[in-house]
Design a protein around this motif. Structure first.
Motif, PDB file in Angstrom:
ATOM      1  N   VAL B 138       0.849  -1.200   0.000  1.00 11.99           N
ATOM      2  CA  VAL B 138       0.000   0.000   0.000  1.00 11.99           C
ATOM      3  C   VAL B 138       0.884   1.250   0.000  1.00 11.99           C
ATOM      4  CG1 VAL B 138      -1.647   1.333   1.391  1.00 11.99           C
ATOM      5  CG2 VAL B 138      -2.012  -1.112   1.032  1.00 11.99           C
ATOM      6  N   ILE B 139       1.983   1.190   0.735  1.00  9.43           N
ATOM      7  CA  ILE B 139       2.907   2.338   0.760  1.00  9.43           C
ATOM      8  C   ILE B 139       3.487   2.581  -0.636  1.00  9.43           C
ATOM      9  CG2 ILE B 139       5.221   2.985   1.583  1.00  9.43           C
ATOM     10  CD1 ILE B 139       4.279   1.892   4.346  1.00  9.43           C
ATOM     11  N   PHE B 140       3.821   1.492  -1.325  1.00  4.24           N
ATOM     12  CA  PHE B 140       4.311   1.618  -2.707  1.00  4.24           C
ATOM     13  C   PHE B 140       3.249   2.304  -3.581  1.00  4.24           C
ATOM     14  CE2 PHE B 140       4.098  -0.855  -6.851  1.00  4.24           C
ATOM     15  CZ  PHE B 140       4.970  -0.025  -7.538  1.00  4.24           C
ATOM     16  N   GLY B 141       2.002   1.816  -3.467  1.00  2.31           N
ATOM     17  CA  GLY B 141       0.926   2.393  -4.270  1.00  2.31           C
ATOM     18  C   GLY B 141       0.673   3.849  -3.906  1.00  2.31           C
ATOM     19  N   TRP B 142       0.716   4.135  -2.626  1.00  2.00           N
ATOM     20  CA  TRP B 142       0.507   5.501  -2.129  1.00  2.00           C
ATOM     21  C   TRP B 142       1.580   6.420  -2.713  1.00  2.00           C
ATOM     22  CZ3 TRP B 142       0.688   6.545   3.935  1.00  2.00           C
ATOM     23  CH2 TRP B 142       0.397   7.884   4.171  1.00  2.00           C
ATOM     24  N   ASN B 143       2.827   5.967  -2.646  1.00  2.00           N
ATOM     25  CA  ASN B 143       3.946   6.759  -3.158  1.00  2.00           C
ATOM     26  C   ASN B 143       3.804   6.976  -4.671  1.00  2.00           C
ATOM     27  OD1 ASN B 143       6.204   8.181  -2.471  1.00  2.00           O
ATOM     28  ND2 ASN B 143       7.603   6.437  -2.532  1.00  2.00           N
ATOM     29  N   MET B 144       3.384   5.925  -5.364  1.00  2.00           N
ATOM     30  CA  MET B 144       3.275   6.014  -6.821  1.00  2.00           C
ATOM     31  C   MET B 144       2.107   6.929  -7.223  1.00  2.00           C
ATOM     32  SD  MET B 144       2.972   3.004  -9.651  1.00  2.00           S
ATOM     33  CE  MET B 144       1.583   2.200  -8.911  1.00  2.00           C
ATOM     34  N   ILE B 145       0.935   6.683  -6.640  1.00  2.00           N
ATOM     35  CA  ILE B 145      -0.243   7.474  -7.012  1.00  2.00           C
ATOM     36  C   ILE B 145      -0.051   8.935  -6.577  1.00  2.00           C
ATOM     37  CG2 ILE B 145      -2.733   7.762  -6.597  1.00  2.00           C
ATOM     38  CD1 ILE B 145      -2.875   4.658  -6.520  1.00  2.00           C
ATOM     39  N   GLY B 146       0.576   9.116  -5.401  1.00  2.00           N
ATOM     40  CA  GLY B 146       0.878  10.483  -4.950  1.00  2.00           C
ATOM     41  C   GLY B 146       1.761  11.210  -5.947  1.00  2.00           C
ATOM     42  N   THR B 147       2.741  10.507  -6.490  1.00  2.00           N
ATOM     43  CA  THR B 147       3.633  11.115  -7.493  1.00  2.00           C
ATOM     44  C   THR B 147       2.841  11.464  -8.754  1.00  2.00           C
ATOM     45  OG1 THR B 147       5.375   9.677  -6.636  1.00  2.00           O
ATOM     46  CG2 THR B 147       5.834  10.803  -8.704  1.00  2.00           C
ATOM     47  N   ILE B 148       1.944  10.562  -9.137  1.00  2.03           N
ATOM     48  CA  ILE B 148       1.141  10.826 -10.341  1.00  2.03           C
ATOM     49  C   ILE B 148       0.280  12.074 -10.120  1.00  2.03           C
ATOM     50  CG2 ILE B 148      -0.664   9.920 -11.873  1.00  2.03           C
ATOM     51  CD1 ILE B 148       0.362   7.087 -11.197  1.00  2.03           C
ATOM     52  N   LEU B 149      -0.277  12.183  -8.919  1.00  2.00           N
ATOM     53  CA  LEU B 149      -1.169  13.311  -8.642  1.00  2.00           C
ATOM     54  C   LEU B 149      -0.434  14.654  -8.641  1.00  2.00           C
ATOM     55  CD1 LEU B 149      -3.478  11.737  -5.900  1.00  2.00           C
ATOM     56  CD2 LEU B 149      -4.078  12.266  -8.267  1.00  2.00           C
ATOM     57  N   LYS B 150       0.845  14.640  -8.267  1.00  6.91           N
ATOM     58  CA  LYS B 150       1.555  15.932  -8.230  1.00  6.91           C
ATOM     59  C   LYS B 150       2.460  16.113  -9.457  1.00  6.91           C
ATOM     60  CE  LYS B 150       5.760  14.890  -5.677  1.00  6.91           C
ATOM     61  NZ  LYS B 150       6.667  15.287  -4.620  1.00  6.91           N
ATOM     62  N   ARG B 151       2.112  15.449 -10.549  1.00  7.60           N
ATOM     63  CA  ARG B 151       2.923  15.503 -11.776  1.00  7.60           C
ATOM     64  C   ARG B 151       2.873  16.889 -12.422  1.00  7.60           C
ATOM     65  NH1 ARG B 151      -1.989  13.337 -12.990  1.00  7.60           N
ATOM     66  NH2 ARG B 151      -2.971  13.906 -14.967  1.00  7.60           N
ATOM     67  N   ARG B 152       3.807  17.083 -13.370  1.00  4.79           N
ATOM     68  CA  ARG B 152       3.861  18.347 -14.097  1.00  4.79           C
ATOM     69  C   ARG B 152       3.542  18.161 -15.579  1.00  4.79           C
ATOM     70  NH1 ARG B 152       7.743  18.753 -10.193  1.00  4.79           N
ATOM     71  NH2 ARG B 152       7.528  20.573  -8.839  1.00  4.79           N
ATOM     72  N   VAL B 153       3.069  16.983 -15.936  1.00  3.72           N
ATOM     73  CA  VAL B 153       2.662  16.754 -17.332  1.00  3.72           C
ATOM     74  C   VAL B 153       1.183  16.366 -17.336  1.00  3.72           C
ATOM     75  CG1 VAL B 153       4.950  16.053 -18.153  1.00  3.72           C
ATOM     76  CG2 VAL B 153       3.370  14.334 -17.249  1.00  3.72           C
ATOM     77  N   GLN B 154       0.521  16.674 -18.441  1.00  2.00           N
ATOM     78  CA  GLN B 154      -0.913  16.397 -18.522  1.00  2.00           C
ATOM     79  C   GLN B 154      -1.181  14.912 -18.701  1.00  2.00           C
ATOM     80  OE1 GLN B 154      -4.030  17.647 -17.666  1.00  2.00           O
ATOM     81  NE2 GLN B 154      -3.351  19.463 -18.794  1.00  2.00           N
ATOM     82  N   HIS B 155      -0.485  14.344 -19.690  1.00  5.67           N
ATOM     83  CA  HIS B 155      -0.769  12.963 -20.089  1.00  5.67           C
ATOM     84  C   HIS B 155      -0.002  11.948 -19.231  1.00  5.67           C
ATOM     85  CE1 HIS B 155      -1.712   9.625 -22.678  1.00  5.67           C
ATOM     86  NE2 HIS B 155      -0.443   9.346 -22.796  1.00  5.67           N
ATOM     87  N   ILE B 156      -0.649  10.851 -18.927  1.00  2.00           N
ATOM     88  CA  ILE B 156       0.043   9.764 -18.209  1.00  2.00           C
ATOM     89  C   ILE B 156       0.472   8.737 -19.250  1.00  2.00           C
ATOM     90  CG2 ILE B 156      -0.174   7.972 -16.456  1.00  2.00           C
ATOM     91  CD1 ILE B 156      -2.302   9.674 -15.117  1.00  2.00           C
ATOM     92  N   TYR B 157       1.768   8.619 -19.455  1.00  2.00           N
ATOM     93  CA  TYR B 157       2.335   7.751 -20.504  1.00  2.00           C
ATOM     94  C   TYR B 157       1.983   6.278 -20.250  1.00  2.00           C
ATOM     95  CZ  TYR B 157       5.929   5.631 -23.485  1.00  2.00           C
ATOM     96  OH  TYR B 157       6.591   4.887 -24.422  1.00  2.00           O
ATOM     97  N   ALA B 158       1.905   5.494 -21.323  1.00  2.00           N
ATOM     98  CA  ALA B 158       1.450   4.100 -21.273  1.00  2.00           C
ATOM     99  C   ALA B 158       2.156   3.257 -20.205  1.00  2.00           C
ATOM    100  CB  ALA B 158       1.616   3.467 -22.641  1.00  2.00           C
ATOM    101  N   ALA B 159       3.463   3.474 -20.012  1.00  2.00           N
ATOM    102  CA  ALA B 159       4.200   2.656 -19.030  1.00  2.00           C
ATOM    103  C   ALA B 159       3.532   2.733 -17.658  1.00  2.00           C
ATOM    104  CB  ALA B 159       5.646   3.134 -18.942  1.00  2.00           C
TER     105      ALA B 159
END
Lengths: 63, 721
Positions: B138-159
């Protein structure tokens, strides 16, 4: 849980579950396929190229 | 718009890279050890801590969760930051994730060595570690989703879609498969029984391959392959189609691990159908990967990174074709329970996961350490040794599988089994096991060359723990604009909605096979003569689980003449209703034991035979490769735990009479004394509380319930049924 169990036990034709699954998949696949193929090429290229929009630590640039 | 300055977290990436290298060596080393044990039983060293049954889970878990797991986190955290133009969400979460994961690995190594295991393949960890794993995940997911939420690009790349699917898929699988009832800190029973447990376990087992060994690596492929080749992925459209198809279809295919076994027909048909369909999205990924290199194949000639990636993606294509073919019933009857499956998993593991990881390490580590790779020549040497070792591994094992299968089903003109003794078939394939050792040593040698190369690289450079970067802030796009934004594009920039749809796609396949198996009683027809295990048999079963006997012996007989003639009547679903957990196994290095207690059957052996066999298998069968278990005669069953075990079974629905827990120890001793007396007739002295007695009782319970007139034949002791 007894309620859920009774409800499910009343279901007949459990053997067609995988056929139902196939139908769900085929429907979704067709929808996703058509919508995806209709997306503009320029948009797709923009996304594909987006991963080169940074500078590697070794200084290499996209050729 | 003005650029914002920020710093990439390279320290966390570096730590995961180092862990990948270190645990990788351990995982391969243990692999070589168990390969030696299968060819030469002396390598079990006569110690309970180093037997094959305990080392095999250590090897599989070390490869999957330690080597591959750390590689995933390193690759994900590096690419995630670069793709999103953002630092990892939280330094604290990153630290907890890294050290928590390493703690899980150490705990796994210690507990498996001590024989603390649930027996469920790739999910052998006991409940406290399961909980720890859930928290860290859950910590891994939290860290990952948190990073996605504070991103500086609009699109989320396929990877990143693949990374999200990995997080959600593994979370769902791990939680559902780990529902268990603890009876102590180191022992639990799964809440599912028999066929239900089998369906849940192989839904998990198959999809652990999907969501731990496939989807994250497809994500890594979508980032690292284009970066290494310096050209974009071949088709972004294909990436969308194969992403949704693959995550939806994978979840349905688990039952192909249980074909011809004691499972309802509709579940098996479901598994086969969806397995065949999986070829299409899997090959979508392979094609997308390989065609990315169109016009750049000249680079492959010189680059070890690209060579590893090409072999990895090619092996992915081969394995994902081979897997569905193995799901066809007529093919499966040969590939299941033989070395074919072992070869299949190692092509995927060594070439796909190994190749992607090695390629990523050679590409990423010099960048993190801001230097050049120490030696491209050594990297190429590693590539050729590793690739060759995969062939040396797979070809002999395919040969072994076909040989053993042909021998097992061979009949004389008179209509008898040509090789009635299982050991005859095993002896025939032992030379292949020797070749496997050579392969393992080759793979390890290549690995050590890489370790040297990478440590020299690290010594020549230094890590910039916080790498400066800058990018414009994200402009919120707001609601969907139907005129210029498709649904998928809108979803791609909405992390939470995207994740919900991924979860729905994952959930359907699992729910459709598991919910009916658990709630619809007609799927599990009961058999009146099947009784719960006596306390002594239950204790013996727990010893069987502890020693990992299921890693070599199956307990399910398929409805083939050559199996029923050899092992006894084919297995029925109702025989396993009190089995928490199921112990059907997945490989027969030894014979099936489902009818070991069937007195008039071909597998029955008396108590004295079992005693002598456990003490020294080679004394009973010179060609046997089974390790000795002489400590069974020295170690006591913990009688303090027996009432707890009975109460736990009662909670799980096993129909022991009220208050039976209080009589359990007396019942156990009564039955144990019967066996002790029987052994005494053969001149064997043993105390009734020893593990040996419990194991003999358990062996004699197997398959006995459906034998006609069993109660007249044996010392059947009423457990209150």
């Amino acid at each position: 849980m007894t309620l859920v169990s009774s409800l499910l036990e009343s279901m007949t034709g459990i053997h067609i579950f995988y056929v139902v699954g196939l139908l769900i998949f085929i429907t979704l696949f067709i929808v996703i396929f058509i919508r995806t193929m209709r997306r503009p090429a320029a948009e797709m290229n923009e996304y594909k190229e987006s991963i080169f929009n940074d500078k590697d630590p070794d200084g290499s640039e996209r050729s | 718009m003005e650029n914002q300055k920020f710093y990439y977290d390279n320290k966390t990436v570096k730590l995961f890279l180092l862990a990948t290298i270190i645990w990788g060596v351990v995982a391969v080393l243990v692999g070589v050890l168990i390969a030696c044990q299968l060819a030469f039983p002396a390598f079990n060293f006569g110690l309970e801590y180093t037997t094959f049954g305990r080392m095999r889970p250590l090897h599989t878990n070390a490869v999957i969760f330690a080597f591959v797991g750390n590689a995933i986190f390193a690759g994900v955290y590096y690419s995630l930051q670069k793709l999103l133009k953002a630092r990892l969400f939280s330094d604290v979460l990153s630290k907890i994730h890294f050290w928590g994961w390493q703690l899980i690995i150490v705990l796994a190594a210690v507990t498996f060595t001590l024989g603390i295991s649930t027996s469920k393949e790739y999910a052998e960890l006991e409940w406290p570690i399961d909980i720890l794993l859930t928290v860290v995940w859950v910590i891994f997911g939290w860290n990952m989703i948190g990073t996605i939420l504070k991103r500086r690009v609009q699109h989320i790349y396929a990877a990143i879609w693949w990374y999200l699917a990995t997080f959600l898929g593994v979370a769902l699988l791990h939680v559902v498969n780990s529902f268990e009832l603890p009876i102590s800190l180191i022992k639990s029973y799964p809440i599912y029984a028999g066929a239900q447990d089998a369906v849940v376990q192989w839904w998990y087992g198959h999809n652990a391959v999907a969501f731990f060994l496939t989807t994250p690596f497809l994500g890594l492929m979508y980032y690292y392959l284009p970066k290494a080749a310096n050209r974009p992925i071949y088709s972004y459209r294909l990436s969308i189609i194969h992403f949704w198809s693959l995550i939806f279809l994978y979840m349905w295919a688990g039952p192909h691990h249980l074909l011809y076994q004691a499972l309802p027909e509709w579940v098996q048909a479901l598994g086969v159908t969806f397995s065949i369909m999986l070829i299409a999205p899997s090959w979508g990924g392979m094609i997308n990967g390989l065609l990315t290199l169109r016009g750049a194949w000249d680079k492959v000639r010189d680059s070890a990174v690209l060579k590893f990636f090409v072999v990895a993606v090619t092996a992915y294509g081969m394995s994902t074709f081979e897997g569905p073919m193995m799901s066809l019933r007529n093919v499966n009857q040969m590939t299941h329970f033989t070395d074919w499956t072992i070869a299949h998993t190692h092509i995927a593991g060594m070439a796909w996961n190994g190749g992607m990881t090695f390629g990523m390490l050679y590409w990423l580590l010099p960048r993190i350490f801001r230097t050049k790779l120490y030696s491209e020549k050594l990297a190429n040497t590693h590539f050729w040794i590793a690739t060759l070792s995969i062939l040396v591994y797979a070809i002999p094992l395919y040969w072994s599988a076909v040989t053993q299968w042909l021998m097992l089903r061979e009949y004389t003109p008179e209509g008898f089994l040509a090789y009635p003794n299982f050991l005859e078939t095993l002896t025939q394939i032992l030379p292949m096991y020797t070749l496997r050792i050579i392969s393992g040593i080759m793979f390890l040698t290549g690995f050590l060359i890489m370790v040297y190369n990478l440590f020299k690289t690290m010594a020549a450079g230094s890590v910039e723990a916080n790498e400066a970067a800058e990018a414009p802030a994200l402009v919120l796009a707001g609601k969907r604009k139907p005129l210029n934004e498709t649904i998928h594009r809108w979803m791609e920039r909405k992390t939470v909605r995207f994740s919900i749809w991924v979860f729905v796609a994952l959930f359907i396949g699992g729910a459709i096979q598991i919910i009916p198996m658990i709630f619809i009683k007609s799927n599990i027809p009961t058999i009146d003569t099947v009784t719960p295990y006596t306390p002594l048999e239950l204790e013996g079963r727990d010893v069987y689980v502890k020693e990992g006997c299921y890693t070599c012996h199956s307990q399910v007989i398929r409805p083939f003449r050559w199996e029923t003639d050899r092992y006894g009547d084919y297995s029925k679903i109702g025989e396993f209703v009190y089995d928490h957990p199921f112990l059907w196994g997945s490989r027969r290095t030894g014979p099936d034991l489902a009818r070991a207690g069937y007195v008039n059957g071909p597998m029955y052996k008396n108590s004295a035979w079992h005693y002598n066999h456990f003490m020294d298998p080679q004394k009973m069968n010179e060609q046997s490769i089974m390790p000795r278990y002489d400590w069974f005669a020295k170690k006591d069953v913990n009688l303090d735990m027996t009432p707890n075990k009975i109460r736990a079974m009662q909670t799980l629905g096993v129909p022991y009479p009220e208050g039976f827990d209080e009589q359990a120890v007396d019942d156990l001793l009564w039955q144990a004394n019967q066996i002790v007396a029987e052994l005494k007739l053969s001149g064997i002295e043993i105390e009734p509380t020893k593990e040996m007695v419990a194991m003999i009782a358990y062996m004699h319970k197997l398959g006995r319930d459906i034998e006609p007139n069993t109660n007249q034949n044996l010392d059947s002791h009423d457990t209150g049924e």
